[in-house]
Design an enzyme around this catalytic site. Sequence first.
Site, PDB file in Angstrom:
ATOM      1  N   SER A 142       0.876  -1.181   0.000  1.00  0.00           N
ATOM      2  CA  SER A 142       0.000   0.000   0.000  1.00  0.00           C
ATOM      3  C   SER A 142       0.902   1.217   0.000  1.00  0.00           C
ATOM      4  CB  SER A 142      -0.850  -0.004   1.271  1.00  0.00           C
ATOM      5  OG  SER A 142      -1.449   1.261   1.478  1.00  0.00           O
ATOM      6  N   TYR A 155      -2.572   0.140  10.656  1.00  0.00           N
ATOM      7  CA  TYR A 155      -2.507  -0.262   9.240  1.00  0.00           C
ATOM      8  C   TYR A 155      -1.149   0.109   8.647  1.00  0.00           C
ATOM      9  CZ  TYR A 155      -3.795  -0.755   4.290  1.00  0.00           C
ATOM     10  OH  TYR A 155      -3.849  -1.116   2.963  1.00  0.00           O
TER      11      TYR A 155
END
Length: 270
Positions: A142, A155
Amino acid sequence: GWLDGRSALVTGGASGIGRAVVERFLAEGARVAVLDASAENIAALRKDLPDVVVTEGDVSSFEDNERAVAATVAAHGGLNTFVGNAGIFDYFAPVATTPGATLSGSFDEIFSVNVKGYLLGVKASLPALLESSSPSIVFTLSNGAFLPAGGGSVYTASKHAAVGLIRQLAYELAPRVRVNGVAPGGTLTDLRGASALGQAETSLRDAANFPDLVRATNPLGIVQQPADHTGSYVLLASPENAAAISGVVINSDGGMQVRGLVQAAGGADL
Ligand code: NAD
């Protein structure tokens, strides 16, 4: 196709970026298997793509990963590429305002899927990979693997941790197995949050401003779709095209890494 006759296993392949990878790998001539936890997404996948070998299970369980690898090898006679992709989000949960016990639960849950899931998928796949020609591993990272503000602390830390896994495995499994990653920017999918944060039913699709947010945070000004990222997975899984590529991450984020995300500081309301 670039992946003619090759066998791949994609975790989280029943939705979003994983499903787009499945479809692209099939178009490139690969035989594809999926490990996914969602019965609903699996039912849709089975209906649309009946040739895909599907295992329903949880990536944070070693036994479920082993079942998926066994099903893949039984159907395809081997495994050339493991794609670790199943993941969950934290919807930017701030450290300052998230209760301690909730933060703790979200850490255990998100790291179990986003980090342990990749590690156990590799562990379960490794015997079959080592028996196959030109094996490779690709993880979905990501923009949060490199920059803050692409999620909350949990995250972001989980995706940074997966970069460490790529580097360690690219060392530890060399010279037999190439290990790389693809780091998408914000992409229109059904990505869910952590149950511990009360976000199991929260989806990026429900955030009406998400397309505008994605467009505004990447220099190319595009609203990224799952299919936009799939060429990078094909490249990294292809022995002809990536024979010398290991331990790297391709940023597939509309150029976000050249300038970072939104604002100078995130704590204005502390
Ligand atoms: P998605 O929810 O559309 O697809 C993820 C799939 O993984 C779902 O089918 C889900 O059932 C499955 N899954 C979730 N937890 C699982 C578990 N424990 N065991 C097995 N399967 C599980 O979401 P997506 O956006 O396609 O996410 C795929 C990957 O892309 C994730 O690693 C995510 O962090 C990453 N990513 C997404 C974005 C984005 O904006 N959508 C951006 C960067 C990175």
